[in-house]
Each structure stands twice: as C-alpha cells, then as structure tokens.
Write an enzyme that holds these catalytic residues in place. Sequence first.
Site, short mmCIF file in Angstrom:
data_model
loop_
_atom_site.label_atom_id
_atom_site.label_comp_id
_atom_site.label_asym_id
_atom_site.label_seq_id
_atom_site.Cartn_x
_atom_site.Cartn_y
_atom_site.Cartn_z
N THR A 157 0.83 -1.19 -0.03
CA THR A 157 0.10 -0.16 -0.09
C THR A 157 0.85 1.37 0.05
OG1 THR A 157 -0.14 0.13 2.35
CG2 THR A 157 -1.99 -1.15 1.28
N HIS A 195 9.64 27.35 2.61
CA HIS A 195 9.63 25.92 2.80
C HIS A 195 10.89 25.45 3.19
CE1 HIS A 195 5.80 26.16 0.48
NE2 HIS A 195 6.65 26.90 -0.64
#
Length: 148
Positions: free
Chosen positions: A68, A134
């Site tokens: 997953t 950022h």
Amino acid sequence: MKEKLGIASDHGGFALKEFLKKSLEESFEMVDFGTKDETSVDYPDVIGAACKKVLAGDVPRLIALCGTGIGASITANRIPGIRAALAHDEFTAEMSKRHNNANVLVLGGRVLGTDLALRIAKKWIETPFEAGRHLTRIQKIEEWGRVS
C-alpha cells in the site's frame, strides 16, 4: 554519466518496482536495493536499509514501494534526515518535492496501476524544490527529528 536513482520494495511492491526500474533506466542509473523476487520479506528491513543509502550519499533519492505504501512510508519517516512522501497522484508527488523536498517517494504496488505510477514518479523526479519559506519548515522538521 546518468544520475543515480535508488529503488527498493518488499514483495508487495516488487512487480511495480521492476516495471519502474525498467521504465526509468534509460534516463537514470537505477540502483536496486531489493527485494529480488516476490518471496515475503519484512518491508522495514529493505526500506530502512535503502533509506540509509540515501543518507550515506550512495543515491540522492529513492523510490520505495510496498503493497500500500503505508508501511514503507512509516518506516522511511522514522529515519532522521529522510523526508518520505506517499503519493497517489501527480499533484501530491509534485507538492512533496516543491514544498517538502521529499528525498523518498513512496508508492503502493497493490494500489497503483503502472501508467499512473510512472507518471507520479516522473512528476516527482522533474519537480524542483522551491526553497524560500519551505526551507524554514524543512529545517523545523529536521529539528524535530533530533528531539529525544
């Protein structure tokens, strides 16, 4: 000389890893950190070891896969200095690089088709880090990684 790009998976991500490796080898020197087949392995062992190769400078970035993507993502993000992003589409891949400078892209081998996975990987590879505001946030993430 081609840029190196690491890739690693457990058994659940193996088939997609092999597809991506073959698809990207024309542009990159693909460094495969395993696994070598679909025999069951523990994703923390493979993904953790591959992330250490990023930190050691053996490869500048890594594509990590499990069934997953969740286990690989959790494992990778436990390692200080790794910023792993689990992406399910091109937008999340782009933003993981543009805003978070993710050095590991995580994909789910059992939840993504090959065409979408390749588009996600290419978007992540080609997207630059914006830095600016950022960068301060990434520095804060790194500080939290050192808290004991």
